[in-house]
Design a protein around this motif. Structure first.
Motif, PDB file in Angstrom:
ATOM      1  N   TRP A  11       0.712  -1.083  -0.002  1.00  0.00           N
ATOM      2  CA  TRP A  11      -0.010  -0.222   0.058  1.00  0.00           C
ATOM      3  C   TRP A  11       1.037   1.269  -0.093  1.00  0.00           C
ATOM      4  N   PHE A  12       2.111   1.417   0.767  1.00  0.00           N
ATOM      5  CA  PHE A  12       2.818   2.402   0.626  1.00  0.00           C
ATOM      6  C   PHE A  12       3.490   2.746  -0.750  1.00  0.00           C
ATOM      7  N   GLY A  13       3.353   1.570  -1.819  1.00  0.00           N
ATOM      8  CA  GLY A  13       3.955   2.153  -3.068  1.00  0.00           C
ATOM      9  C   GLY A  13       2.406   2.778  -3.874  1.00  0.00           C
ATOM     10  N   THR A  14       1.370   3.054  -3.267  1.00  0.00           N
ATOM     11  CA  THR A  14       0.314   3.597  -3.863  1.00  0.00           C
ATOM     12  C   THR A  14       0.311   5.052  -3.795  1.00  0.00           C
ATOM     13  N   PRO A  15      -0.240   6.068  -4.569  1.00  0.00           N
ATOM     14  CA  PRO A  15      -0.258   7.416  -4.421  1.00  0.00           C
ATOM     15  C   PRO A  15      -0.498   7.819  -2.835  1.00  0.00           C
ATOM     16  N   PRO A  16      -1.465   7.472  -2.435  1.00  0.00           N
ATOM     17  CA  PRO A  16      -1.629   7.967  -1.034  1.00  0.00           C
ATOM     18  C   PRO A  16      -0.757   7.377  -0.042  1.00  0.00           C
ATOM     19  N   GLY A  17      -0.201   6.020  -0.388  1.00  0.00           N
ATOM     20  CA  GLY A  17       0.909   5.898   0.612  1.00  0.00           C
ATOM     21  C   GLY A  17       2.078   6.375   0.399  1.00  0.00           C
ATOM     22  N   ARG A  18       2.415   6.935  -0.560  1.00  0.00           N
ATOM     23  CA  ARG A  18       3.765   7.772  -1.034  1.00  0.00           C
ATOM     24  C   ARG A  18       3.355   9.023  -0.206  1.00  0.00           C
ATOM     25  N   TYR A  19       2.277   9.576  -0.311  1.00  0.00           N
ATOM     26  CA  TYR A  19       2.196  10.887   0.176  1.00  0.00           C
ATOM     27  C   TYR A  19       2.142  10.910   1.654  1.00  0.00           C
ATOM     28  N   LEU A  20       1.724   9.790   2.395  1.00  0.00           N
ATOM     29  CA  LEU A  20       1.753   9.752   3.955  1.00  0.00           C
ATOM     30  C   LEU A  20       3.174   9.371   4.231  1.00  0.00           C
ATOM     31  N   LEU A  21       3.952   8.646   3.447  1.00  0.00           N
ATOM     32  CA  LEU A  21       5.323   8.162   3.958  1.00  0.00           C
ATOM     33  C   LEU A  21       6.097   9.608   3.633  1.00  0.00           C
ATOM     34  N   ALA A  22       6.033  10.588   2.549  1.00  0.00           N
ATOM     35  CA  ALA A  22       6.667  11.427   2.645  1.00  0.00           C
ATOM     36  C   ALA A  22       6.558  12.513   3.804  1.00  0.00           C
ATOM     37  N   TRP A  23       5.206  12.363   4.054  1.00  0.00           N
ATOM     38  CA  TRP A  23       4.997  13.198   5.485  1.00  0.00           C
ATOM     39  C   TRP A  23       5.702  12.647   6.484  1.00  0.00           C
ATOM     40  N   GLU A  24       5.802  11.496   6.675  1.00  0.00           N
ATOM     41  CA  GLU A  24       6.224  10.850   8.004  1.00  0.00           C
ATOM     42  C   GLU A  24       7.961  10.965   7.952  1.00  0.00           C
ATOM     43  N   TYR A  38      24.131   7.430  22.052  1.00  0.00           N
ATOM     44  CA  TYR A  38      25.045   6.545  21.376  1.00  0.00           C
ATOM     45  C   TYR A  38      24.532   5.496  20.493  1.00  0.00           C
ATOM     46  N   HIS A  39      23.257   5.078  21.017  1.00  0.00           N
ATOM     47  CA  HIS A  39      22.630   3.835  20.217  1.00  0.00           C
ATOM     48  C   HIS A  39      21.323   4.363  19.762  1.00  0.00           C
ATOM     49  N   ALA A  40      20.872   3.771  18.587  1.00  0.00           N
ATOM     50  CA  ALA A  40      19.651   4.214  18.081  1.00  0.00           C
ATOM     51  C   ALA A  40      19.219   2.953  17.388  1.00  0.00           C
ATOM     52  N   LEU A  41      17.707   2.699  17.321  1.00  0.00           N
ATOM     53  CA  LEU A  41      17.331   1.354  16.691  1.00  0.00           C
ATOM     54  C   LEU A  41      16.090   1.871  15.863  1.00  0.00           C
ATOM     55  N   GLN A  42      15.922   1.543  14.585  1.00  0.00           N
ATOM     56  CA  GLN A  42      14.635   1.696  13.719  1.00  0.00           C
ATOM     57  C   GLN A  42      14.180   0.039  13.814  1.00  0.00           C
ATOM     58  N   LEU A  43      13.131  -0.079  14.111  1.00  0.00           N
ATOM     59  CA  LEU A  43      12.331  -1.369  14.088  1.00  0.00           C
ATOM     60  C   LEU A  43      11.349  -1.288  13.022  1.00  0.00           C
ATOM     61  N   GLY A  44      11.523  -2.239  11.778  1.00  0.00           N
ATOM     62  CA  GLY A  44      10.558  -2.254  10.943  1.00  0.00           C
ATOM     63  C   GLY A  44      10.637  -1.245   9.691  1.00  0.00           C
ATOM     64  N   MET A  45       9.749  -0.873   8.469  1.00  0.00           N
ATOM     65  CA  MET A  45       9.558  -0.195   7.702  1.00  0.00           C
ATOM     66  C   MET A  45      11.154   0.216   7.021  1.00  0.00           C
ATOM     67  N   PRO A  46      11.717  -0.643   6.221  1.00  0.00           N
ATOM     68  CA  PRO A  46      12.888  -0.162   5.682  1.00  0.00           C
ATOM     69  C   PRO A  46      12.741   1.033   4.562  1.00  0.00           C
ATOM     70  N   GLY A  47      11.699   1.037   3.990  1.00  0.00           N
ATOM     71  CA  GLY A  47      11.261   2.162   2.945  1.00  0.00           C
ATOM     72  C   GLY A  47      11.494   3.677   3.448  1.00  0.00           C
ATOM     73  N   LEU A  48      11.337   3.860   4.976  1.00  0.00           N
ATOM     74  CA  LEU A  48      11.302   4.783   5.618  1.00  0.00           C
ATOM     75  C   LEU A  48      12.756   5.042   6.494  1.00  0.00           C
ATOM     76  N   GLN A  49      13.314   5.892   6.189  1.00  0.00           N
ATOM     77  CA  GLN A  49      14.670   6.143   6.803  1.00  0.00           C
ATOM     78  C   GLN A  49      14.625   7.087   8.272  1.00  0.00           C
ATOM     79  N   ALA A  50      13.884   6.396   9.352  1.00  0.00           N
ATOM     80  CA  ALA A  50      13.605   7.178  10.417  1.00  0.00           C
ATOM     81  C   ALA A  50      14.760   7.965  11.094  1.00  0.00           C
ATOM     82  N   LEU A  51      16.020   7.411  10.783  1.00  0.00           N
ATOM     83  CA  LEU A  51      17.210   7.862  11.596  1.00  0.00           C
ATOM     84  C   LEU A  51      17.989   8.561  10.985  1.00  0.00           C
ATOM     85  N   ARG A  52      17.985   8.854   9.664  1.00  0.00           N
ATOM     86  CA  ARG A  52      18.750   9.447   8.708  1.00  0.00           C
ATOM     87  C   ARG A  52      19.282  10.912   9.224  1.00  0.00           C
TER      88      ARG A  52
END
Length: 261
Positions: A11-24, A38-52
């Motif tokens: 679903w994140f590959g659909t237009p509304p999914g990409r729209y939401l993913l860009a906002w997040e 010193y240590h950070a973890l992102q759990l799940g969603m590899p298409g979103l770089q939460a820690l970049r």
């Protein structure tokens, strides 16, 4: 991979999914930039770089066993994310107690078999004053309203395709806030976004771009997506005063001193 993981990532590959993913992605970049440690973890969603945007020296992406078997790429997405560093389930994290400074959970709780147990694990591995950043789909929104209506039609035997991925019951921000407080977290910030109507075509989403500012002003809590930042609070120790300090003191009496003339 499991059906729920596939449905959500597809679903994140659909237009509304990409729209939401860009906002997040914008919200994560803004919120994690000033979280230090010193240590950070992102759990799940590899298409979103939460820690970049975070500057901690050690940052990892962890995926569940089902999710790591093969996540379908988001169609039209320019950035497919980073490769996972380890396999980990949200309900049993392979980290020692009080060992992480930041844990990002992008839609992780929605896919977890036990979201409350996952939050307990996050509380366990976070250091005191550590942060967790959680994002999810808001059931109390225009998108959630359309989702509920489609499910009602299906139960009545009619047609109707769910607008959002059918991965179970989404967690409302109010319910998540209660869970966080119960576990000992303190809510710091909550952001809402994506106020455009539940459209499936890119052109209709673009035509309603004017609703972003209007929704943020007049119905801010009805955004389709939300991002929460919570801190782990540990009650401090209280030093007890020694008993000898509380003993009554003997009042000093004045003594006349004889003087020789």
């Amino acid at each position: 991979m499991s059906g729920e993981n596939y449905k959500l990532h597809h679903w994140f590959g659909t237009p509304p999914g990409r729209y939401l993913l860009a906002w997040e992605q914008e919200r994560y970049d803004e919120l994690v930039a000033d979280i230090f440690g010193y240590h950070a973890l992102q759990l799940g969603m590899p298409g979103l770089q939460a820690l970049r945007a975070n500057r901690m020296p050690h940052r990892w992406l962890a995926l569940g066993a089902d999710e790591a078997q093969g996540v379908p790429p988001a169609e039209g997405a320019a950035d497919q994310g980073v490769p996972p560093a380890l396999l980990a389930e949200a309900v049993a994290l392979p980290f020692a107690e009080a060992s992480l400074d930041l844990v990002a959970l992008p839609h992780t709780l929605e896919l977890s078999v036990d979201p409350h147990a996952a939050l307990r694990e996050v509380y366990r591995v976070l250091v005191p004053e550590g942060r967790t950043v959680i994002s999810g789909l808001n059931p109390w929104s225009l998108w959630g309203l359309r989702q509920g209506r489609a499910r009602l039609y299906q139960r009545l035997g009619g047609g109707g395709q769910p607008y959002l991925p059918d991965v179970g019951e989404f967690i409302s921000p109010g319910r998540l806030r209660d869970w966080l407080r119960l576990l000992g977290f303190e809510l710091e910030t909550i952001s809402f976004g994506c106020y455009r109507p539940a459209a499936t075509k890119e052109r209709w989403l673009q035509r309603h771009a004017w609703m972003e500012s209007l929704g943020a002003r007049w119905w801010p809590i009805l955004g389709a997506g939300y991002v929460i930042v919570a801190a782990k609070r540990v009650p401090g120790m209280r030093l007890l005063e020694p008993s000898w300090r509380k003993a009554p003191r003997t009042a000093g009496a004045q003594v006349q001193v004889a003087r020789r003339h």
